[in-house]
Design an enzyme around this catalytic site. Sequence first.
Site, PDB file in Angstrom:
ATOM      1  N   LYS A  11       0.870  -1.104   0.091  1.00  0.00           N
ATOM      2  CA  LYS A  11       0.003   0.023  -0.114  1.00  0.00           C
ATOM      3  C   LYS A  11       0.879   1.239   0.017  1.00  0.00           C
ATOM      4  O   LYS A  11       1.268   1.552   1.137  1.00  0.00           O
ATOM      5  CB  LYS A  11      -1.004  -0.124   1.311  1.00  0.00           C
TER       6      LYS A  11
HETATM    7  N1  PPE Z   1      -7.701  -1.402  -3.079  1.00  0.00           N
HETATM    8  C1  PPE Z   1      -7.304  -0.253  -3.112  1.00  0.00           C
HETATM    9  C2  PPE Z   1      -6.663   0.457  -4.273  1.00  0.00           C
HETATM   10  C3  PPE Z   1      -7.219   0.489  -1.973  1.00  0.00           C
HETATM   11  O1  PPE Z   1      -6.874   1.903  -1.858  1.00  0.00           O
HETATM   12  C4  PPE Z   1      -8.057  -0.047  -0.646  1.00  0.00           C
HETATM   13  C5  PPE Z   1      -8.198   0.733   0.594  1.00  0.00           C
HETATM   14  C6  PPE Z   1      -8.755  -1.364  -0.931  1.00  0.00           C
HETATM   15  C7  PPE Z   1      -8.418  -2.037  -2.086  1.00  0.00           C
HETATM   16  C8  PPE Z   1      -9.327  -1.778   0.341  1.00  0.00           C
HETATM   17  O2  PPE Z   1      -8.468  -2.202   1.077  1.00  0.00           O
HETATM   18  P1  PPE Z   1      -8.898  -2.657   2.683  1.00  0.00           P
HETATM   19  O3  PPE Z   1      -9.186  -1.259   3.197  1.00  0.00           O
HETATM   20  O4  PPE Z   1      -7.908  -3.188   3.304  1.00  0.00           O
HETATM   21  O5  PPE Z   1     -10.082  -3.374   2.667  1.00  0.00           O
HETATM   22  N2  PPE Z   1      -8.210   2.268   0.254  1.00  0.00           N
HETATM   23  C9  PPE Z   1      -8.151   2.943   1.456  1.00  0.00           C
HETATM   24  C10 PPE Z   1      -7.650   4.507   1.166  1.00  0.00           C
HETATM   25  C11 PPE Z   1      -8.755   5.116   0.652  1.00  0.00           C
HETATM   26  C12 PPE Z   1      -8.490   6.549   0.463  1.00  0.00           C
HETATM   27  O6  PPE Z   1      -9.130   7.427  -0.226  1.00  0.00           O
HETATM   28  O7  PPE Z   1      -7.419   7.089   0.814  1.00  0.00           O
HETATM   29  C13 PPE Z   1      -8.976   2.883   2.595  1.00  0.00           C
HETATM   30  O8  PPE Z   1     -10.143   2.406   2.152  1.00  0.00           O
HETATM   31  O9  PPE Z   1      -8.700   3.262   3.782  1.00  0.00           O
END
Ligand code: PPE
Length: 307
Positions: free
Chosen positions: A159
């Site tokens: 991430k």
């Molecule tokens: N894909 C991406 C690209 C992504 O950024 C997130 C989280 C996910 C999948 C889902 O991951 P999880 O939160 O572990 O279920 N995106 C984070 C950031 C959003 C933002 O705008 O900043 C979040 O949901 O916190």
Amino acid sequence: MVQKSDKIWFDGKLVPWGEANVHVLTHTLHYGVGVFEGIRAYKCTDGRSAVFRLKEHVDRLFDSAKILHITIPYTREAIIKAIVETLQANRMAEGYIRPIVFIGDGMMGVHPGDNPIRVAIATWPWGAYLGAEALEKGIRVATSSYIRHHVNIMMTKAKASGNYLNSVLAKMEAKANGYDEAVLLDPDGYVAEGSGENIFLVRSGYLKTPPLTSILEGITRNSVMTLAADLGYKVVEERFTRDYLYVADEAFFTGTAAEITPIREVDRRVIGEGKAGPVGKKLQTEYFKVVKGENKKYDSWLHYYSL
Ligand code: PPE
């Protein structure tokens, strides 16, 4: 505007929000080599507060750092403690938590040299990510003209801050074209994920989600897969095309920020009945029960803290 909190944890101590600043030659600002997390804390039904899957988020932060050759100068336990301390200092019974690990100033040029590794943890109140109505009614999504990362161009399991250039471009394009969110295809043309969410579809009673190639290994994705299996739904991790999404019975996004957001339209094709579908709705209801401590089976996913 982000709603300010009182304090930010910065390099080992809590500082006033307005003093958590960096130099303009901060390496990460120029080259994007930083890693972060997005975590939510919820006020539970019994009145306590809990951070959802805190350990998994901190583990992913350390994994992301490892992938980018960043050594975090704290232990996992210290980061967990710091997150809780930040919530407490801000008297946050619920909200969003953003830890970020980045490379500070010192050397310039692509190689970060031995510039300091800096760590900050901010918290702020964050309601429904895609708007108040999104969780209820679903959102309108468009396939992006931007392709999600190839596994050897970006490190998709990290991430990483730099990975989000792709997300920001896709999101801006979707919004400019009047949609709520983008869905990005992988370099082979299959559906990958949203700009900040994983994606699921429902067809003939079972769930499908893309495998872990171009996408982030979402913790909400994992939670939903676990809950779905528990509820007796078959879940398959398999690539699918955008037209398979068009003819799905239901589709939804998952993410810490987005939680479980139904998708009611993709590229001007109505999905199912054009509203939150029954399977997605059921999973959303169960998910909210879990994060609020109403399902004791998943109590180990909650890190309770007092204010
Ligand atoms: N894909 C991406 C690209 C992504 O950024 C997130 C989280 C996910 C999948 C889902 O991951 P999880 O939160 O572990 O279920 N995106 C984070 C950031 C959003 C933002 O705008 O900043 C979040 O949901 O916190």
